[in-house]
Write an enzyme that holds these catalytic residues in place. Structure first.
Site, PDB file in Angstrom:
ATOM      1  N   SER B  31       0.829  -1.195   0.000  1.00  0.00           N
ATOM      2  CA  SER B  31       0.000   0.000   0.000  1.00  0.00           C
ATOM      3  C   SER B  31       0.862   1.244   0.000  1.00  0.00           C
ATOM      4  O   SER B  31       1.918   1.278   0.619  1.00  0.00           O
ATOM      5  CB  SER B  31      -0.907  -0.011   1.222  1.00  0.00           C
ATOM      6  N   THR B  32       0.369   2.267  -0.669  1.00  0.00           N
ATOM      7  CA  THR B  32       1.229   3.414  -0.885  1.00  0.00           C
ATOM      8  C   THR B  32       0.470   4.514  -1.620  1.00  0.00           C
ATOM      9  O   THR B  32      -0.656   4.312  -2.052  1.00  0.00           O
ATOM     10  CB  THR B  32       2.444   2.954  -1.721  1.00  0.00           C
ATOM     11  N   THR B  33       1.086   5.669  -1.772  1.00  0.00           N
ATOM     12  CA  THR B  33       0.544   6.667  -2.695  1.00  0.00           C
ATOM     13  C   THR B  33       1.675   7.201  -3.574  1.00  0.00           C
ATOM     14  O   THR B  33       2.696   7.662  -3.074  1.00  0.00           O
ATOM     15  CB  THR B  33      -0.097   7.851  -1.948  1.00  0.00           C
TER      16      THR B  33
END
Lengths: 251, 259
Positions: B31-33
Site C-alpha cells: 500500500s502506498t501513494t
C-alpha cells in the site's frame, strides 16, 4: 601433422606471424589517466573504436571489427550479469579480464585449426575508494600488461614499447588535465603512424613533424575519443567526446 | 544478435519467482501513494515513504521513486520485492541495450520492455501476492509536438496507458485522483505551474491521502521524514533536497492552512 611438438610450435609461430601482419597497420589506441578520469583515444575511418563496457569501464581496440565486437560483447555480457546478480561494486576489470576475456583469447590463439582472433584490446577502469585506475593492454595471445597512468596498444609489440617510452618521457608525475591528455594522446598516436610508415626507424620526428602528421591524417579520418569521468553525476561515467571538444585542444 | 538483457539473464539461469498452487492470504506490503504530474518544465514524481503489512507499519523510509536512466524514473506501488526487481532489471536492460547496440533505446522500446516485465509477473499478481503497478515518467528529448514530459501507467497485466497531465497509483491514490482532475480542469492547468507550486500541491495531496489511507505516510515532523520527490526536465533527473521540500511544506501546507 601436429603429432610432434615441433610441428605445434611451428604452427603457433606461423599463427603469430599471420596475426601480426594483419594487425600491423592498425590505428594505435592510447589510454591516459587525467586529473578526473581516464581518456581513451584513437583515430578511425568511421566505425567507433572506443566502447562503453560498464559504469566505470571502457574498452578500445586494434584489429578486425568482427573480432573486436565478439570480445566487446563478451565483456559487456559478463559485466551486466555480474552487476545485476551481485552489485556494481563487484564488477572489477581484474575479474572480467583474467577470468573472462584472456582465457577465451588464449584458447582461440592456441586452437591452431580454427581462425584466430585478430585483435588487441585496451581495457580501462576508473578507480574509486581503495582501487586505483587500471589500464589493461591485452595482446592477441591473452598476455596482459597492467598500468596505472597510461598505456597504449598498437599493431606490433615493438611499437607498443616505442610509444610507451614516448608516453613515459612526456608525462609528468602528476596526472595531466584533459586538454593536455588529449594533446599527448594525439601526438603519441601520430608517432605510431609515423613509425608504421617509416621504412626504417632512424630518428625521432620532432614535435612539429608530429603535429603536421596529425593534421594531414585527420583530413581522411576522425578522432574517436571517450572519457570515464569521475565527476559525472550519473552512475555511468562513460562519455564520448564531441568533435568540438577535441578540436579546441588541437588548436 | 543478443539485444535483450532479460534474455541474457535467463540464459544464465535466472528464473522469475513463481509459486506453485494457490496463493495464501499473506499480508503484503503493497500500500502506498504515488503520483506524477506534469509541470512547466517537465514532470514531478512523488511517493510517500511507508511500507506496510496488514495493519503494521514495516518501514517508514522506503524509496518508491527510482532513477532508471538519465531521463526516466519508475515509481512503484505493489509488492516491493517484485517492484525493485523490475526496476533493477529495467535499469540494466536500458544500459545493456545502449552499450551493446551503441545507441539509446527509444522511449517506445523502453515502455515495451517494462510492459513485458510486468506481464512476466502476472502469475505472481494472480496469486495475490506480487502485483506491481508502476508509473513510468520520462522526458522525451525527441518530442516533436513540444509535449516533452511524459507519464505512463500500467495495469497488472502490462497494458500501458499514456496520461495527459497526471497519474496516481497505490491505495491512497483513490482519495486524490478526483482532486487532481478537479484542479486541472477548473482551477489551474497543472502543466502551467512552476516547480514550487507543483510541489506544494503534491504535498497537500499526499497529506490528504495520508488522512484517509492508513498505508500512506504524511510528512512525519517528529523524525523529519519527507516524501521522495524527483523532477525530470531537459537536463535530466533531479532529486529535490530536504531543505527545499521543508521550505515548500512550510509555505504551502502549514502557513496556507486555514483550518
Amino acid at each position: 601433422m601436429l603429432d610432434e611438438p615441433y610441428r605445434w610450435i611451428e604452427a603457433i609461430e606461423n599463427r603469430r606471424e599471420y596475426i601480426e601482419e594483419r594487425l600491423q597497420t592498425g590505428s594505435p589506441v592510447v589510454g591516459i589517466a587525467y586529473e578526473q578520469g581516464i581518456l581513451s583515444l584513437t583515430v578511425t575511418a568511421g566505425e567507433p573504436k572506443v566502447f562503453e563496457v560498464y559504469d566505470r569501464m571502457a574498452v578500445s581496440a586494434v584489429g578486425h571489427p568482427a573480432d573486436i565486437d565478439k570480445l566487446r560483447m563478451q565483456i559487456i555480457d559478463m559485466a551486466h550479469v555480474e552487476g545485476f546478480s551481485k552489485s556494481q561494486a563487484d564488477v572489477t576489470l581484474h575479474r572480467l579480464v583474467n577470468f573472462g576475456l584472456t582465457p577465451l583469447i588464449k584458447q582461440a590463439f592456441d586452437t591452431v585449426f580454427s581462425s584466430p582472433l585478430i585483435v588487441k584490446l585496451l581495457a580501462v577502469e576508473l578507480g574509486q575508494a581503495r582501487r586505483p585506475n587500471q589500464l589493461y593492454a591485452i595482446n592477441y595471445d591473452g598476455e596482459t600488461r597492467i598500468h596505472q597512468q597510461h598505456s597504449v596498444v598498437t599493431g606490433s609489440e615493438e611499437m607498443d614499447a616505442e610509444l610507451m617510452e614516448y608516453l613515459g618521457k612526456h608525462m609528468g608525475a602528476e596526472n595531466p588535465s584533459l586538454e593536455e591528455a588529449i594533446r599527448t594522446a594525439m601526438r603519441t598516436w601520430a608517432l605510431g603512424r609515423h613509425l608504421t610508415r617509416a621504412e626504417e626507424f632512424t630518428e625521432m620526428p620532432t614535435e612539429d613533424d608530429l603535429w603536421a602528421s596529425v593534421q594531414e591524417q585527420l583530413d581522411q579520418a576522425q578522432i574517436d575519443a571517450a572519457v570515464l569521468d569521475a565527476e559525472a553525476s550519473t552512475s555511468s561515467k562513460f562519455r564520448r567526446l564531441t568533435e568540438e571538444e577535441i578540436k579546441v585542444c588541437l588548436m | 544478435m543478443q539485444t535483450d538483457f532479460f534474455d541474457l539473464l535467463k540464459g544464465h539461469g535466472y528464473a522469475w519467482p513463481h509459486l506453485e498452487g494457490k496463493g495464501t492470504a499473506m499480508p503484503m506490503t503493497e500500500s502506498t501513494t504515488i503520483l506524477a504530474v506534469r509541470y512547466r518544465d517537465g514532470v514531478v514524481i512523488a511517493g510517500d515513504r511507508r511500507a506496510t503489512a496488514g495493519t503494521a507499519i514495516l518501514y517508514d523510509r522506503a524509496d518508491k521513486v527510482i532513477d532508471i536512466d538519465t531521463h526516466s524514473v519508475l515509481a512503484i506501488s505493489g509488492s516491493p520485492a517484485m517492484a525493485y526487481e523490475i526496476a533493477r532489471i529495467l535499469e540494466h536492460s536500458f544500459k545493456y541495450y545502449r552499450r551493446s547496440q551503441l545507441q539509446e533505446l527509444s522511449l517506445e522500446g523502453k515502455l515495451r520492455m517494462l510492459s513485458n516485465l510486468i506481464r512476466n509477473n502476472l502469475p505472481m499478481a494472480l496469486q495475490g501476492i506480487g502485483a506491481v503497478i508502476p508509473i513510468f515518467a520520462s522526458y522525451d528529448l525527441d518530442a516533436v509536438d513540444g509535449n516533452t514530459g511524459k507519464i505512463f501507467f500500467y495495469d497488472a497485466m502490462g497494458a500501458q496507458f499514456e496520461c495527459a497531465d497526471f497519474a496516481t497509483t497505490g491505495s491512497g491514490s483513490v482519495w486524490i485522483r478526483g482532486a487532481l482532475y478537479y484542479l486541472n480542469c477548473w482551477e489551474k492547468r497543472l502543466d502551467t505551474m512552476e516547480l514550487n507550486e507543483s510541489v506544494g500541491l503534491i504535498f497537500r495531496l499526499l497529506d490528504a491521502a495520508s488522512e484517509y489511507d492508513a498505508a500512506t505516510s504524511g510528512y512525519n515532523a517528529k523524525s523529519k521524514i519527507l516524501p521522495t520527490m524527483k523532477t525530470i526536465d531537459v537536463e535530466g533527473i533531479h532529486t529535490l533536497d530536504d531543505a527545499f521540500l521543508q521550505e515548500i511544506y512550510h509555505e504551502f501546507v502549514e502557513v496556507a492552512h486555514v483550518g
